[in-house]
Design a protein around this motif. Structure first.
Motif, PDB file in Angstrom:
ATOM      1  N   HIS A  46       0.834  -1.193   0.000  1.00  0.00           N
ATOM      2  CA  HIS A  46       0.000   0.000   0.000  1.00  0.00           C
ATOM      3  C   HIS A  46       0.878   1.256   0.000  1.00  0.00           C
ATOM      4  CE1 HIS A  46      -4.207   1.326   0.568  1.00  0.00           C
ATOM      5  NE2 HIS A  46      -3.604   2.443   0.900  1.00  0.00           N
ATOM      6  N   LEU A  57      -2.754  10.540  -3.188  1.00  0.00           N
ATOM      7  CA  LEU A  57      -2.579   9.267  -3.892  1.00  0.00           C
ATOM      8  C   LEU A  57      -2.872   8.132  -2.925  1.00  0.00           C
ATOM      9  CD1 LEU A  57      -1.424   7.723  -6.491  1.00  0.00           C
ATOM     10  CD2 LEU A  57       0.625   7.469  -5.124  1.00  0.00           C
ATOM     11  N   ASP A  58      -3.636   7.167  -3.400  1.00  0.00           N
ATOM     12  CA  ASP A  58      -3.936   6.012  -2.576  1.00  0.00           C
ATOM     13  C   ASP A  58      -3.899   4.789  -3.479  1.00  0.00           C
ATOM     14  OD1 ASP A  58      -5.204   5.436   0.291  1.00  0.00           O
ATOM     15  OD2 ASP A  58      -5.986   4.042  -1.177  1.00  0.00           O
ATOM     16  N   MET A  59      -2.956   3.919  -3.208  1.00  0.00           N
ATOM     17  CA  MET A  59      -2.701   2.843  -4.152  1.00  0.00           C
ATOM     18  C   MET A  59      -2.458   1.541  -3.388  1.00  0.00           C
ATOM     19  SD  MET A  59      -0.161   3.493  -7.274  1.00  0.00           S
ATOM     20  CE  MET A  59       1.470   3.150  -6.702  1.00  0.00           C
ATOM     21  N   SER A  60      -3.193   0.493  -3.739  1.00  0.00           N
ATOM     22  CA  SER A  60      -2.921  -0.831  -3.209  1.00  0.00           C
ATOM     23  C   SER A  60      -2.125  -1.577  -4.266  1.00  0.00           C
ATOM     24  CB  SER A  60      -4.225  -1.583  -2.943  1.00  0.00           C
ATOM     25  OG  SER A  60      -5.041  -0.842  -2.073  1.00  0.00           O
ATOM     26  N   THR A  61      -1.044  -2.201  -3.885  1.00  0.00           N
ATOM     27  CA  THR A  61      -0.171  -2.799  -4.885  1.00  0.00           C
ATOM     28  C   THR A  61       0.114  -4.273  -4.591  1.00  0.00           C
ATOM     29  OG1 THR A  61       1.780  -2.102  -3.656  1.00  0.00           O
ATOM     30  CG2 THR A  61       0.981  -0.616  -5.336  1.00  0.00           C
ATOM     31  N   SER A  62       0.617  -4.964  -5.604  1.00  0.00           N
ATOM     32  CA  SER A  62       0.939  -6.375  -5.443  1.00  0.00           C
ATOM     33  C   SER A  62       2.426  -6.598  -5.688  1.00  0.00           C
ATOM     34  CB  SER A  62       0.120  -7.229  -6.398  1.00  0.00           C
ATOM     35  OG  SER A  62       0.730  -7.224  -7.664  1.00  0.00           O
ATOM     36  N   GLN A  63       2.793  -7.862  -5.723  1.00  0.00           N
ATOM     37  CA  GLN A  63       4.197  -8.245  -5.888  1.00  0.00           C
ATOM     38  C   GLN A  63       4.755  -7.945  -7.266  1.00  0.00           C
ATOM     39  OE1 GLN A  63       4.307 -12.573  -5.918  1.00  0.00           O
ATOM     40  NE2 GLN A  63       2.099 -12.624  -5.952  1.00  0.00           N
ATOM     41  N   PHE A  64       3.919  -7.528  -8.207  1.00  0.00           N
ATOM     42  CA  PHE A  64       4.401  -7.413  -9.577  1.00  0.00           C
ATOM     43  C   PHE A  64       4.842  -6.017  -9.975  1.00  0.00           C
ATOM     44  CE2 PHE A  64       1.301 -10.993  -9.673  1.00  0.00           C
ATOM     45  CZ  PHE A  64       2.274 -11.965  -9.531  1.00  0.00           C
ATOM     46  N   LEU A  65       5.007  -5.139  -9.011  1.00  0.00           N
ATOM     47  CA  LEU A  65       5.714  -3.907  -9.322  1.00  0.00           C
ATOM     48  C   LEU A  65       7.187  -4.279  -9.436  1.00  0.00           C
ATOM     49  CD1 LEU A  65       4.198  -1.198  -6.958  1.00  0.00           C
ATOM     50  CD2 LEU A  65       3.815  -1.497  -9.370  1.00  0.00           C
TER      51      LEU A  65
ATOM     52  N   ALA B  25      -7.260   5.344   3.042  1.00  0.00           N
ATOM     53  CA  ALA B  25      -8.651   5.361   2.615  1.00  0.00           C
ATOM     54  C   ALA B  25      -9.200   3.950   2.640  1.00  0.00           C
ATOM     55  CB  ALA B  25      -8.765   5.979   1.235  1.00  0.00           C
ATOM     56  N   GLU B  26      -8.978   3.221   1.554  1.00  0.00           N
ATOM     57  CA  GLU B  26      -9.433   1.847   1.550  1.00  0.00           C
ATOM     58  C   GLU B  26      -8.290   0.953   1.126  1.00  0.00           C
ATOM     59  OE1 GLU B  26     -12.838   1.045  -0.839  1.00  0.00           O
ATOM     60  OE2 GLU B  26     -12.972  -1.024  -0.178  1.00  0.00           O
ATOM     61  N   ASP B  27      -7.993  -0.026   1.943  1.00  0.00           N
ATOM     62  CA  ASP B  27      -6.953  -0.965   1.593  1.00  0.00           C
ATOM     63  C   ASP B  27      -7.608  -2.123   0.853  1.00  0.00           C
ATOM     64  OD1 ASP B  27      -4.949  -2.734   1.353  1.00  0.00           O
ATOM     65  OD2 ASP B  27      -4.181  -2.485   3.384  1.00  0.00           O
ATOM     66  N   PHE B  28      -7.419  -2.134  -0.453  1.00  0.00           N
ATOM     67  CA  PHE B  28      -8.111  -3.139  -1.262  1.00  0.00           C
ATOM     68  C   PHE B  28      -7.572  -4.542  -1.022  1.00  0.00           C
ATOM     69  CE2 PHE B  28      -9.236   0.710  -3.475  1.00  0.00           C
ATOM     70  CZ  PHE B  28     -10.568   0.488  -3.685  1.00  0.00           C
ATOM     71  N   ARG B  29      -6.391  -4.630  -0.452  1.00  0.00           N
ATOM     72  CA  ARG B  29      -5.873  -5.957  -0.159  1.00  0.00           C
ATOM     73  C   ARG B  29      -6.675  -6.595   0.968  1.00  0.00           C
ATOM     74  NH1 ARG B  29      -1.092  -7.107  -2.801  1.00  0.00           N
ATOM     75  NH2 ARG B  29      -1.102  -9.072  -1.696  1.00  0.00           N
ATOM     76  N   TRP B  36      -6.550 -10.243  -5.278  1.00  0.00           N
ATOM     77  CA  TRP B  36      -5.093 -10.406  -5.295  1.00  0.00           C
ATOM     78  C   TRP B  36      -4.675 -11.859  -5.447  1.00  0.00           C
ATOM     79  CZ3 TRP B  36      -3.109  -5.741  -5.812  1.00  0.00           C
ATOM     80  CH2 TRP B  36      -3.913  -4.680  -5.391  1.00  0.00           C
ATOM     81  N   ALA B  97      -3.479  -9.481 -10.489  1.00  0.00           N
ATOM     82  CA  ALA B  97      -3.571  -8.080 -10.082  1.00  0.00           C
ATOM     83  C   ALA B  97      -2.204  -7.450  -9.854  1.00  0.00           C
ATOM     84  CB  ALA B  97      -4.398  -7.968  -8.809  1.00  0.00           C
ATOM     85  N   VAL B  98      -2.033  -6.237 -10.322  1.00  0.00           N
ATOM     86  CA  VAL B  98      -0.798  -5.500 -10.080  1.00  0.00           C
ATOM     87  C   VAL B  98      -1.048  -4.390  -9.070  1.00  0.00           C
ATOM     88  CG1 VAL B  98       1.052  -4.120 -11.082  1.00  0.00           C
ATOM     89  CG2 VAL B  98       0.092  -6.017 -12.370  1.00  0.00           C
ATOM     90  N   LEU B  99      -2.028  -3.555  -9.349  1.00  0.00           N
ATOM     91  CA  LEU B  99      -2.325  -2.523  -8.370  1.00  0.00           C
ATOM     92  C   LEU B  99      -3.727  -1.961  -8.570  1.00  0.00           C
ATOM     93  CD1 LEU B  99      -2.051   0.588  -9.760  1.00  0.00           C
ATOM     94  CD2 LEU B  99       0.332   0.002  -9.641  1.00  0.00           C
ATOM     95  N   VAL B 100      -4.211  -1.318  -7.515  1.00  0.00           N
ATOM     96  CA  VAL B 100      -5.490  -0.627  -7.570  1.00  0.00           C
ATOM     97  C   VAL B 100      -5.267   0.778  -7.028  1.00  0.00           C
ATOM     98  CG1 VAL B 100      -7.864  -0.562  -6.767  1.00  0.00           C
ATOM     99  CG2 VAL B 100      -6.777  -2.760  -7.208  1.00  0.00           C
ATOM    100  N   ILE B 101      -5.647   1.752  -7.824  1.00  0.00           N
ATOM    101  CA  ILE B 101      -5.518   3.139  -7.393  1.00  0.00           C
ATOM    102  C   ILE B 101      -6.903   3.676  -7.084  1.00  0.00           C
ATOM    103  CG2 ILE B 101      -4.937   5.484  -8.125  1.00  0.00           C
ATOM    104  CD1 ILE B 101      -2.794   4.249  -9.904  1.00  0.00           C
TER     105      ILE B 101
END
Lengths: 104, 150
Positions: A46, A57-65, B25-29, B36, B97-101
Motif C-alpha cells: 500500500h 494518492l492512494d494505491m494498493s499494490t501487489s508483488q508485480f511492481l 482510505a481503503e486498503d483493497f488488499r 489479489w 492483479a498488479v495494483l489498484v488506485i
C-alpha cells in the motif's frame, strides 16, 4: 530502513510527482527459489501520498511492481511551492517506508 | 533468528499502528482479498468489480511493444473520465492483479509505473467510472527476458 525518494514539481497548476521506493519487491516465486520458502516474500502492499494532511494518492499494490519501483502521478488543487509531499508505503511484513519531497 | 524475526515483526506492527486512519482510505488488499489471489485477469476483474462488462474506451495505455527487461516494464496510463478506481492487471504472472488506485479529489489521473512480467502477455487496465460503468484498455507485449525469475 529504506525509504522513498520523492520529487515534486509544480507547473501550470498541476503538481507532478516522481517517486522511487527502495524495496526488493520479492515475489512468492522468487522467495521460494532463492530462500526455499514462500514465506520470505515481501513486497509493498500500500502506498499513500499526502500534502498538507490531504491524501493525493492512494494505491494498493501487489508483488508485480518492479524492484525499487518508480512511479509517477499528478495532482492539482492543492500544494504550492515549498509544501511537502509525504509518502508512506507499507509492505507485507508490516514495515513502513517513508519519504518526503518539497514541491519545486 | 526466530527472535530477531519476532522483534522486527512487532516493530513493524507498531509502526503500522501509528499511521493515522485518515491517511489510509481503503486498503483493497484487505477489503477485496480475492482480487489479489485470482489467477486469471477475468477472475480478478470479477472479484474487483463484480462484472466483466467492460467498454474498451476512454483510457489511454502506453507500454512498449517489446520489453527487453521483464523486471521493469514501463507502463503509462491516463484517463479524463471521472473514475472511482483504476486497476491494473496482467496475465503473465502467477496472479493477475498488479495494483489498484483510488483517485482522490485532487488526482489528475495520469500515472507511470514499472511492473514485472514473467513472460509475454497482455496488460489490462480497468477503471470504474462514477457512473458505475467499467472502462478499460489492453496492450499485448512481448517480453524478451522474464522478470519474475520463474
Amino acid at each position: 530502513m529504506a525509504g522513498i525518494k520523492v520529487k515534486a514539481k509544480l507547473k501550470g497548476g498541476v503538481v507532478k510527482v516522481k517517486a522511487m521506493a527502495k524495496h526488493a519487491m520479492m515475489t512468492y516465486n522468487m522467495a521460494e527459489k532463492k530462500t526455499g520458502s514462500r514465506d520470505n516474500a515481501n513486497f509493498i502492499t500500500h502506498i499513500t501520498a499526502t500534502v498538507n494532511g490531504e491524501t493525493v494518492l492512494d494505491m494498493s499494490t501487489s508483488q508485480f511492481l518492479s524492484k525499487n519501483p518508480i512511479f509517477k502521478f499528478q495532482f492539482k488543487g492543492i500544494g504550492k511551492k515549498g509544501d511537502k509531499v509525504q509518502m508512506i508505503a507499507t509492505d507485507l511484513k508490516g514495515n513502513t517506508l517513508k519519504g518526503k519531497g518539497k514541491i519545486k | 533468528m526466530e527472535r530477531r524475526k519476532f522483534l522486527s515483526m512487532t516493530l513493524g506492527a507498531l509502526a503500522l499502528a501509528v499511521v493515522p486512519a485518515s491517511v489510509r482510505a481503503e486498503d483493497f488488499r484487505k477489503s477485496k482479498p480475492a482480487v489479489w489471489s485470482a489467477k486469471s485477469v477475468d477472475d480478478a476483474i470479477k472479484a474487483m468489480y463484480g462484472s466483466n462488462d467492460i467498454k474498451f474506451e476512454g483510457i489511454k495505455l502506453t507500454a512498449p511493444d517489446v520489453a527487453s527487461n521483464g523486471g521493469a516494464i514501463p507502463v503509462d496510463f491516463s484517463t479524463d473520465l471521472d473514475v472511482k478506481t483504476i486497476a491494473v492487471f496482467q496475465d503473465a504472472n502467477p496472479e493477475a492483479a498488479v495494483l489498484v488506485i483510488e483517485p482522490t479529489k485532487y488526482s489528475v489521473n495520469k500515472y507511470s509505473i514499472k511492473i514485472k512480467m514473467a513472460k509475454s502477455g497482455t496488460i489490462t487496465i480497468v477503471a470504474q467510472g462514477n457512473d458505475g460503468k467499467l472502462y478499460g484498455a489492453k496492450k499485448t507485449l512481448d517480453v524478451a527476458l522474464g522478470g519474475c525469475e520463474g
